[in-house]
Design a protein around this motif. Structure first.
Motif, short mmCIF file in Angstrom:
data_model
loop_
_atom_site.label_atom_id
_atom_site.label_comp_id
_atom_site.label_asym_id
_atom_site.label_seq_id
_atom_site.Cartn_x
_atom_site.Cartn_y
_atom_site.Cartn_z
N GLN A 171 35.64 -15.70 -9.56
CA GLN A 171 35.58 -15.66 -8.10
C GLN A 171 36.40 -14.50 -7.55
O GLN A 171 37.32 -14.67 -6.73
CB GLN A 171 36.03 -17.00 -7.50
N SER A 172 36.03 -13.31 -7.99
CA SER A 172 36.73 -12.08 -7.61
C SER A 172 36.19 -11.56 -6.28
O SER A 172 35.60 -10.48 -6.20
CB SER A 172 36.59 -11.03 -8.72
N CYS A 173 36.44 -12.33 -5.25
CA CYS A 173 35.81 -12.09 -3.95
C CYS A 173 36.44 -10.91 -3.20
O CYS A 173 37.59 -10.53 -3.44
CB CYS A 173 35.92 -13.34 -3.08
N THR A 174 35.66 -10.35 -2.29
CA THR A 174 36.17 -9.31 -1.40
C THR A 174 37.22 -9.90 -0.46
O THR A 174 37.03 -10.99 0.10
CB THR A 174 35.02 -8.71 -0.58
N THR A 175 38.32 -9.18 -0.29
CA THR A 175 39.40 -9.61 0.59
C THR A 175 39.59 -8.58 1.68
O THR A 175 39.89 -7.41 1.40
CB THR A 175 40.70 -9.80 -0.20
#
Length: 402
Positions: A218-222
């Motif tokens: 879950q390497s989501c955009t921040t």
């Protein structure tokens, strides 16, 4: 947190006299392995794995014992990460980013720099660290930033920009970030390295992680929109461009070595699965197991020869960091080279394993099929192939002329 010495190393690991200590039990790894396919299929976060790893004391693996951790060396932590990756690559990749920061703090601590000792202490108390550095289109990586770092007048900064591939997005409580301060002195801009907290707000995590592989990470955009770091959490203000600041060296070495270990673990697991499969499958043509087919044996041998050469390299490069060898800029060459050799070779090993194991690996339910998708992520992590070649060439030929 139990720390044990293994009775015997896996067959593809070298067996140095000083066997690396272990925290992860075989039982825990099997439990984590049993969840990996579900997390991949559902594109869900590895919350259950994270809870178990926390309970095992694994997040404190590299914190020195006198500060409340297990005191594993970087080499030992890299070996543990390889074992975890063999069970659940996406879990290992996400946890890796936490270990990177602990590795940086350890790197500085061992060299007499206490500026990140608070991170070691907070890790021992259970905080989880994330890595918020990657930016779309930023091929400068640590040498520049598209994110704006706005000074608050009291030595702190608020950060405004978009970070991508922020692994462990649902789980971190502290996020390392960097941004450019070109307002304090336009003639002397600085890259600001700092930490923000989850409960401090000023950011949005997008639900946009729907990828080919490494799904549980879950390497989501921040999106940073005012995330604030007070003065005591601003670690460095460094001029853009190459730097031998120990903080930068610590980030680079820890990131590259621990990242390499994840992909070594994937390759090791793929080879083991291929060996298991070819011993079970039988040829209708000959009636013999595929393990007796000369072409299959060649592929297995090719994969093993490639993989066997990587473990000593991991031990050597990580061991040099642990031993505080004064390589300076030489660490950029050795660690970038390690990362590229490992990620490229790991893809080749998984490919050979797939070719040996048959069409069933084309289905998503196949573990080898999942490893095939997961191993591809290695080409996107810094240092990429082009950057590593440039680094090595510069070490030999000097910088390009203007």
């Amino acid at each position: 947190m139990p720390v044990t010495s293994p009775d015997a190393a896996p067959s593809s690991f070298p067996s140095p006299l000083d066997e690396p200590r272990q925290i992860l039990t075989d039982e825990l790894l099997e439990t984590i392995r049993g969840r990996a396919a579900t997390h991949d299929r559902e594109n869900s976060f590895f919350a259950d794995d994270l809870a178990d790893l926390r309970a095992a004391g694994y997040l404190q693996a590299m914190v020195p014992q006198h500060l409340g951790g297990a005191g594993l060396t970087l080499r030992e932590a890299a070996r543990e990460q390889a074992r975890l990756a063999g069970a659940a690559p996406a879990t290992a990749l996400a946890v890796n980013m936490h270990h990177v920061w602990v590795g940086v703090a350890r790197f500085l601590h061992e060299r007499g720099d206490s500026s990140l000792d608070w991170l070691l202490e907070e890790t021992a108390r259970g905080e989880v660290f994330g890595f918020g550095y990657s930016e779309a289109g930023n091929d400068l990586v640590l040498l520049g930033s598209r994110t704006e770092a706005r000074p608050d007048g009291d030595g702190g900064y608020s950060f405004h920009g978009t970070k991508i591939f922020t692994s462990n997005s649902p789980g971190w409580t502290r996020l390392g970030v960097m941004g450019l301060d070109d307002a304090t002195d336009p003639d002397d801009p600085r890259i600001v390295h700092a930490f923000v907290t989850r409960d401090g707000g000023g950011f949005e995590i997008k639900d946009d992680w729907d990828t080919l592989g490494m799904r549980a990470s879950q390497s989501c955009t921040t999106v940073l929109d005012g995330a604030h770091a007070p003065a005591d959490r601003v670690l460095r203000r460094i001029a853009p461009g190459p730097s031998l600041d120990p903080y930068v060296l610590g980030i680079f070495t820890s990131f590259e070595i621990l990242l390499a270990s994840v992909y070594l673990g994937i390759a090791d697991r793929a080879l083991a699965l291929a060996v298991e499969t070819v011993n079970k499958r039988r040829s209708m043509k000959t009636g013999k197991a595929y393990s007796q087919d000369p072409d299959i044996r060649w592929r297995i041998g090719t994969a093993a020869l490639a993989l066997d050469g990587l473990w000593p390299q991991l031990d050597l490069v990580a061991g040099e960091v642990d031993a505080q060898v004064g390589k300076g800029a030489g660490f950029f060459r050795s660690t970038a080279g390690l990362k590229v050799r490992v990620t490229e070779t790991a893809r080749q090993v998984v490919d050979e394993a797939i070719r040996c194991s048959g069409g069933s690996t084309y289905f998503n339910r196949s573990e080898l099929g999942r490893l095939y998708r997961d191993v591809l992520a290695g080409i996107f992590h810094p240092s990429d192939d082009e950057s590593a070649h440039s680094t090595v060439a510069q070490s030999l030929l000097g910088p390009l002329e203007d």
